[in-house]
Design a protein around this motif. Structure first.
Motif, PDB file in Angstrom:
ATOM      1  N   ILE A   1       0.665  -1.330   0.171  1.00 16.42           N
ATOM      2  CA  ILE A   1       0.433  -0.073  -0.271  1.00 16.42           C
ATOM      3  C   ILE A   1       0.806   0.909  -0.257  1.00 16.42           C
ATOM      4  N   LEU A   2       0.471   2.409  -1.075  1.00  8.89           N
ATOM      5  CA  LEU A   2       1.040   4.051  -0.440  1.00  8.89           C
ATOM      6  C   LEU A   2      -0.065   4.490  -0.246  1.00  8.89           C
ATOM      7  N   PHE A   3       0.878   5.027   0.781  1.00  5.46           N
ATOM      8  CA  PHE A   3      -0.368   6.417   1.463  1.00  5.46           C
ATOM      9  C   PHE A   3       0.514   8.073   0.856  1.00  5.46           C
ATOM     10  N   ARG A   4      -1.087   8.834   0.534  1.00  7.28           N
ATOM     11  CA  ARG A   4      -0.485   9.746  -0.568  1.00  7.28           C
ATOM     12  C   ARG A   4      -1.252  11.304   0.724  1.00  7.28           C
ATOM     13  N   TRP A   5      -1.138  11.870   0.980  1.00  4.62           N
ATOM     14  CA  TRP A   5      -1.219  12.913   1.779  1.00  4.62           C
ATOM     15  C   TRP A   5      -1.874  14.513   0.866  1.00  4.62           C
ATOM     16  N   GLN A   6      -3.142  14.842   0.641  1.00  2.00           N
ATOM     17  CA  GLN A   6      -3.244  15.961  -0.302  1.00  2.00           C
ATOM     18  C   GLN A   6      -3.923  17.275   0.249  1.00  2.00           C
ATOM     19  N   VAL A   7      -4.266  17.904  -0.174  1.00  6.77           N
ATOM     20  CA  VAL A   7      -4.488  19.387  -0.606  1.00  6.77           C
ATOM     21  C   VAL A   7      -5.422  19.959  -1.141  1.00  6.77           C
ATOM     22  N   SER A   8      -6.177  20.612  -1.752  1.00  8.47           N
ATOM     23  CA  SER A   8      -6.420  21.147  -2.200  1.00  8.47           C
ATOM     24  C   SER A   8      -5.652  20.463  -4.288  1.00  8.47           C
TER      25      SER A   8
ATOM     26  N   THR B   1       1.319  15.694   9.960  1.00  6.30           N
ATOM     27  CA  THR B   1       2.298  16.915  10.924  1.00  6.30           C
ATOM     28  C   THR B   1       1.400  18.115  10.962  1.00  6.30           C
ATOM     29  N   ILE B   2       1.052  18.849  11.020  1.00  4.53           N
ATOM     30  CA  ILE B   2       0.395  20.188   9.828  1.00  4.53           C
ATOM     31  C   ILE B   2      -0.483  21.414  11.707  1.00  4.53           C
ATOM     32  N   SER B   3       0.032  22.383  11.139  1.00 10.07           N
ATOM     33  CA  SER B   3      -0.626  23.415  12.399  1.00 10.07           C
ATOM     34  C   SER B   3      -1.089  24.743  11.759  1.00 10.07           C
ATOM     35  N   TRP B   4      -2.573  25.086  12.624  1.00 10.94           N
ATOM     36  CA  TRP B   4      -3.573  25.863  11.445  1.00 10.94           C
ATOM     37  C   TRP B   4      -4.120  27.113  12.977  1.00 10.94           C
ATOM     38  N   ASP B   5      -3.610  28.115  12.290  1.00  5.32           N
ATOM     39  CA  ASP B   5      -3.735  29.266  12.857  1.00  5.32           C
ATOM     40  C   ASP B   5      -5.138  30.094  13.425  1.00  5.32           C
ATOM     41  N   PRO B   6      -5.724  30.181  13.875  1.00  2.00           N
ATOM     42  CA  PRO B   6      -6.958  30.576  14.221  1.00  2.00           C
ATOM     43  C   PRO B   6      -7.926  31.784  13.571  1.00  2.00           C
ATOM     44  N   LYS B   7      -6.791  32.240  13.499  1.00  2.00           N
ATOM     45  CA  LYS B   7      -6.877  33.759  12.962  1.00  2.00           C
ATOM     46  C   LYS B   7      -7.269  33.736  11.302  1.00  2.00           C
ATOM     47  N   SER B   8      -6.678  32.607  11.301  1.00  5.19           N
ATOM     48  CA  SER B   8      -6.422  33.079   9.490  1.00  5.19           C
ATOM     49  C   SER B   8      -7.977  33.134   9.383  1.00  5.19           C
ATOM     50  N   PHE B   9      -8.365  31.869   9.706  1.00  2.00           N
ATOM     51  CA  PHE B   9     -10.119  31.795   9.412  1.00  2.00           C
ATOM     52  C   PHE B   9     -10.131  31.196   8.109  1.00  2.00           C
ATOM     53  N   ASP B  10      -9.136  30.000   7.338  1.00  9.03           N
ATOM     54  CA  ASP B  10      -9.031  29.300   7.099  1.00  9.03           C
ATOM     55  C   ASP B  10      -9.666  27.887   7.168  1.00  9.03           C
ATOM     56  N   GLU B  11     -10.314  27.443   5.552  1.00  6.39           N
ATOM     57  CA  GLU B  11     -11.144  26.190   6.308  1.00  6.39           C
ATOM     58  C   GLU B  11     -10.222  25.015   5.051  1.00  6.39           C
ATOM     59  N   GLU B  12      -8.898  24.572   5.511  1.00  7.38           N
ATOM     60  CA  GLU B  12      -8.202  23.846   4.719  1.00  7.38           C
ATOM     61  C   GLU B  12      -9.321  22.199   4.631  1.00  7.38           C
TER      62      GLU B  12
ATOM     63  N   SER C   1     -11.047  12.050   4.084  1.00  9.48           N
ATOM     64  CA  SER C   1     -10.815  13.897   4.086  1.00  9.48           C
ATOM     65  C   SER C   1     -10.975  14.071   5.401  1.00  9.48           C
ATOM     66  N   VAL C   2     -10.245  14.897   6.000  1.00 13.58           N
ATOM     67  CA  VAL C   2     -10.947  15.981   7.636  1.00 13.58           C
ATOM     68  C   VAL C   2     -10.426  17.464   7.712  1.00 13.58           C
ATOM     69  N   SER C   3     -11.216  17.915   8.285  1.00  9.45           N
ATOM     70  CA  SER C   3     -11.139  18.494   8.302  1.00  9.45           C
ATOM     71  C   SER C   3     -10.140  20.043   9.393  1.00  9.45           C
ATOM     72  N   VAL C   4      -9.123  20.181   8.741  1.00  8.15           N
ATOM     73  CA  VAL C   4      -8.725  21.512   9.905  1.00  8.15           C
ATOM     74  C   VAL C   4      -9.072  22.000  11.316  1.00  8.15           C
ATOM     75  N   GLN C   5      -9.927  23.032  10.488  1.00 10.80           N
ATOM     76  CA  GLN C   5     -10.071  23.655  11.416  1.00 10.80           C
ATOM     77  C   GLN C   5     -12.023  22.435  12.357  1.00 10.80           C
ATOM     78  N   SER C   6     -12.500  22.023  11.959  1.00 11.06           N
ATOM     79  CA  SER C   6     -13.153  21.678  12.683  1.00 11.06           C
ATOM     80  C   SER C   6     -12.740  20.670  13.733  1.00 11.06           C
ATOM     81  N   LEU C   7     -11.738  19.843  13.481  1.00 12.52           N
ATOM     82  CA  LEU C   7     -11.015  19.257  14.730  1.00 12.52           C
ATOM     83  C   LEU C   7     -10.737  20.011  15.573  1.00 12.52           C
ATOM     84  N   CYS C   8      -9.879  21.408  15.219  1.00 15.86           N
ATOM     85  CA  CYS C   8      -9.614  21.839  16.774  1.00 15.86           C
ATOM     86  C   CYS C   8     -10.087  22.924  16.848  1.00 15.86           C
ATOM     87  N   LYS C   9     -12.158  23.141  16.723  1.00 23.23           N
ATOM     88  CA  LYS C   9     -12.629  23.007  17.570  1.00 23.23           C
ATOM     89  C   LYS C   9     -12.994  22.190  17.880  1.00 23.23           C
ATOM     90  N   SER C  10     -12.711  21.005  17.930  1.00 26.94           N
ATOM     91  CA  SER C  10     -13.376  20.278  18.819  1.00 26.94           C
ATOM     92  C   SER C  10     -12.587  20.077  19.886  1.00 26.94           C
TER      93      SER C  10
END
Length: 301
Positions: free
Chosen positions: A178-185, A196-207, A223-232
């Motif tokens: 199995i081959l894994f890869r991560w994609q965004v946009s 591993t990623i970091s998200w700044d809530p001040k940016s208001f970007d939903e990635e 797929s996972v939403s970074v904003q939803s994870l951080c809100k949780s």
């Protein structure tokens, strides 16, 4: 003078011996092509064929059209599994374990059904004509279809108030190439299971980050939403703070209430005691006043 006679070897026996040797080699080849015997294969580059566990696969055979085919032998790991004689319309399965899973098509291609991991390995087809033998080699690889793709998040807030997220992608059968890869946009970030990623809530970007898993026979994505994870995580933190506030505040309130009630009770007791003492004093004073009055009256008399 005696004559020396030289014996001359007749050419006929030599020709006969040569013919016998050739016939023996031919018969040996024919018997080797028979069921259950090991046959040496050529070193031609095998054709890679991918199969799926529980499904079917076909090893396509291209036969020489310019010559009449005498026999075809399909082999797995050098051992015969089915023997075909086109002139006799005969297909003889020589591997009893696969008797119900082998089928020969009209073009003498081999179809294997209900595949198992034991079917993996080298296959070859030997086509025998009146003048030659032709080998076609295959390398059958068998895989499972991907199932139960999951993404496990580990999220926390850093000291600089950014949301740090560690994502792990996994499937039910992790050893099936199995081959894994991560994609965004639509763009690939990295080709591995962890991200591993970091998200700044001040940016208001939903990635949205997507994990893609694939092997030679299937693929899957999640797929996972970074904003939803951080809100949780924020909600969990607030719930934790609320719980801590309740744990701290409730006992404090109870203590204060107990102190107030105790003071009130003590005050009532003190008030009652004061009244009692005052009444005692008043009674003593009245008693003393009455006594002195009586004494005065006696003296007057």
């Amino acid at each position: 003078m005696p004559r020396t006679l030289t014996a001359l070897r007749s050419p006929a026996p030599f020709s006969t011996a040569k013919s016998m040797i050739w016939l023996f080699q031919f018969l040996t080849l024919v018997f080797c092509l028979g069921p259950g015997n090991t046959v040496s294969q050529t070193s031609s580059t095998p054709l890679i064929v991918n199969g799926v566990v529980g499904e079917s696969v076909t090893l396509t055979l291209k036969s020489p059209m310019e010559e009449k085919i005498m026999s075809i032998t399909w082999l797995h790991d050098g051992k015969s599994i089915i023997f075909i004689e086109p002139n006799e319309a005969l297909n003889r399965v020589t591997d009893p374990k696969r008797k119900n899973r082998l089928k020969v098509t009209k073009s003498y291609s081999l179809q294997l059904s209900n595949l198992t991991m034991a079917d993996t390995g080298p296959y070859s087809a030997q086509i025998t004509t009146l003048t030659s033998s032709l080998f076609t080699s295959y390398d059958l690889r068998i895989f499972r279809r991907l199932r139960n793709l999951q993404v496990v998040p580990h999220t926390k807030w850093s000291k600089n108030r950014t949301c740090e997220i560690h994502l792990t992608c996994s499937v039910e059968n992790p050893n099936d190439n199995i081959l894994f890869r991560w994609q965004v946009s639509g763009n690939t970030l990295q080709s591995e299971a962890n991200l591993t990623i970091s998200w700044d809530p001040k940016s208001f970007d939903e990635e949205t980050y997507t994990c893609v898993a694939e092997n030679p026979v299937s693929n899957s994505s999640f797929s996972v939403s970074v904003q939803s994870l951080c809100k949780s995580v924020t909600n969990e933190k607030n719930e934790h703070l609320d719980t801590m506030w309740i744990v701290v505040a409730v006992p404090s309130i109870c203590i204060v209430v107990v102190i107030i009630v105790s003071l009130f009770v003590c005050r009532k007791k003190i008030g009652f005691l004061s009244s009692y003492l005052l009444s005692l004093l008043q009674g003593s004073r009245d008693l003393a006043f009455g006594t002195s009055t009586r004494l005065c009256l006696v003296e007057d008399r």
